[in-house]
Write an enzyme that holds these catalytic residues in place. Sequence first.
Site, PDB file in Angstrom:
ATOM      1  N   CYS A  20       0.827  -1.214   0.000  1.00 56.09           N
ATOM      2  CA  CYS A  20       0.000   0.000   0.000  1.00 56.09           C
ATOM      3  C   CYS A  20       0.853   1.251   0.000  1.00 56.09           C
ATOM      4  O   CYS A  20       0.332   2.357   0.193  1.00 56.09           O
ATOM      5  CB  CYS A  20      -1.065   0.043   1.073  1.00 56.09           C
ATOM      6  SG  CYS A  20      -0.906  -0.931   2.496  1.00 56.09           S
ATOM      7  N   CYS A  51      -2.252   7.093   7.376  1.00 56.13           N
ATOM      8  CA  CYS A  51      -0.872   7.509   7.658  1.00 56.13           C
ATOM      9  C   CYS A  51      -0.684   7.726   9.159  1.00 56.13           C
ATOM     10  O   CYS A  51       0.345   7.372   9.728  1.00 56.13           O
ATOM     11  CB  CYS A  51      -0.526   8.801   6.918  1.00 56.13           C
ATOM     12  SG  CYS A  51      -0.509   8.624   5.133  1.00 56.13           S
TER      13      CYS A  51
END
Lengths: 307, 402
Positions: A35, A106
């Site tokens: 990813c 994140c």
Amino acid sequence: MWDYSDKVKDYFFNPVNAGVLEEANAVGDVGSISCGDALRLMLKVDPETDVILDARFQTFGCGSAIASSSALTEMIKGMTLDQALKVTNQDIAAYLDGLPPEKMHCSVMGAEALHAAIANYRGEEWKDDHEEGELVCKCFGVDAALIERTVRDNGLVTVEQVANYTKAGGGCCSCHEKIEDILIAVNGELAATAKPAIVQQPKPRTLVQIAPLKPEPAPAPAKPAMTMVRKIQLIEKVLEDIRPSLKMDGGNAELIDVDGDTVYLHLTGACMGCSSSGLTIAGIQERLMLAFGKPMRVVPSKPTAEV
Amino acid sequence: MNAPVYLDNNATTRVDPAVLAEMLPFFTELFGNPSSMHHYAAGVAEAVQLARRQVQSLLGAKHDSEIIFTSCGTEANNTALYSALAANPGRREIITSVVEHPAILAVCEHLEKNEGVTVHRIPVDAKGRLEIGAYQAALSDKVAIVSFMSANNETGTLFPVEELAVMAKEVGALFHTDAVQAVGKLPMNLADSAIDMLSLSGHKLHAPKGVGALYLKRGTRFRPLLRGGHQERGRRAGTENVTGIVGLGKAAELAQAAMEHENTVVRTLRDRLQTGILQSISHCFVTGDIEHRLPNTVNIAFEYIEGEAILLLLSRAGIAASSGSACTSGSLEPSHVMRAMNIPYTAAHGSTRFSLSRDTTDADVDRVLAVMPEIIARLRQLSPYWGKDGPKATPDFAPAYA
């Protein structure tokens, strides 16, 4: 282009604490190359006091991944390990003045790296319970993996139920086709495995109104401006409509004050500091704007007694 | 700051001022509906007709009536696939490739799921070249339409569509090509080709957004996507986007005139950019089929770093490019084109596309070459996969979940 806050941009363009920490005694490696994000967090912990003396990072990832990593190292320096463990991904995002919904992972990666590093220092095994899929509902930040699991575990069959259980689809409604696809796929699987469908009938409750919302009927022409009482009634009505889904998560929202187009709300219970309270506020704001037919702002506020 | 450098022409192009000038009267005095009987229509219908001939000329088509104006390349692609199935009810299969644009792939997926159509997706090799054997094997008299792109939007890799079209004819299937990236960059002669349908888009060749066209070879069985009017000879209902069509016509004329420039000057600039980057930066490589490629496109994979971060730093230096990384699209996977070519994840996420146009100058290329090494070095310093002066010889970085 992503709508990054100035703080995100600053931490990306001028990252602090980047690079290898030679004297690190706690290291956390998390991420997934598939990813496109991977992070190594290195800590120097004082063995006497458990205080984090120094922190550095190395990150393979996008702008917000690098900014989240850098911000995290700033946040935890000087904390004890127990204090650091209380830092959530929401704290990291808040420290950066917010992240786009697609980029919240994140901050999740940052929090996970922290847990992994502390487990590494304490000689424990760290297990990732992280799961993510395609982001389906952009209003409330709900991904496909969560919707699939919820549909499967609860035998959901309608978009309304999905909105009640996960909030997905309760905002702008543009993800309903994707939610229907998930419902068809998961229910198809359940049927194929020949298990009797486990349809737990949810207790009767007011459903989140997800049909296209009509603007409130315009006030009678005799009253050109909306009175304060009328405003409060309309806000209460909107809150009433979404309360069931908040309560399902153990939370609630209380109207504190109204000032022009700004609505002050007190979020209680699980909504306080909940990982998606920011998204909840965005969702409520969206519903208020639909009801009023003009831009409205929702500001989290303290309960009346403390104001 | 220096003047901005725009190297994202495969995403969209700047409208040529000559195109805009041609369009403007059709917003003001020449606003009539080309279908009207009165004198306001005079000149408007003729302008649409001229644009049709300009596009015909660029494509080398035999008849101007073979050009159907649409709202975009995506509409042309949708029309081609739906028409082929509707006009050939006995054939329920589609052949396409794994590296097509979503305007083909997503339509195929929908047809597969909801219409029971069988879709053959032909793989590509490490250079993005079509596996001809797999294509040959998928061909049968059940295939309604074969759709392969002329040029890949991410890498510029060309498919040999002329030969592929001949193969489709052998089983009686229609052949469509999504030529959105190729039209205006490669000379075409559809009159002598086995291609039945071709999609193009105005904004990729210095015309405005919101106009495209479908080439439909005379005699090809066809069913319209939009019904409701006699426009485009009943093949695409809806009042003509006259300004857009006039702009597309002019842009086609200019593209034809600039064809040599595109294949000499632009190609040389692209090659200089590519060589300069490869010489000044280690651990990067060009993706796609270098020998068979659009003259304006280069896609370089920078290993051990991520594309969005590259784009942000380039953007700060005033340079616009594009990336195949997951983060730039909001998805979790890197570009399907990079994955189809088996580019390792560590490189696919760092793939960066520079696409030039006749607007590009030597100075633009110099600017990129001046800043690129520092940008890449800076991000590699942050990367856990990178050691002091190169990739870690013994990778000690193994993240906890994958």
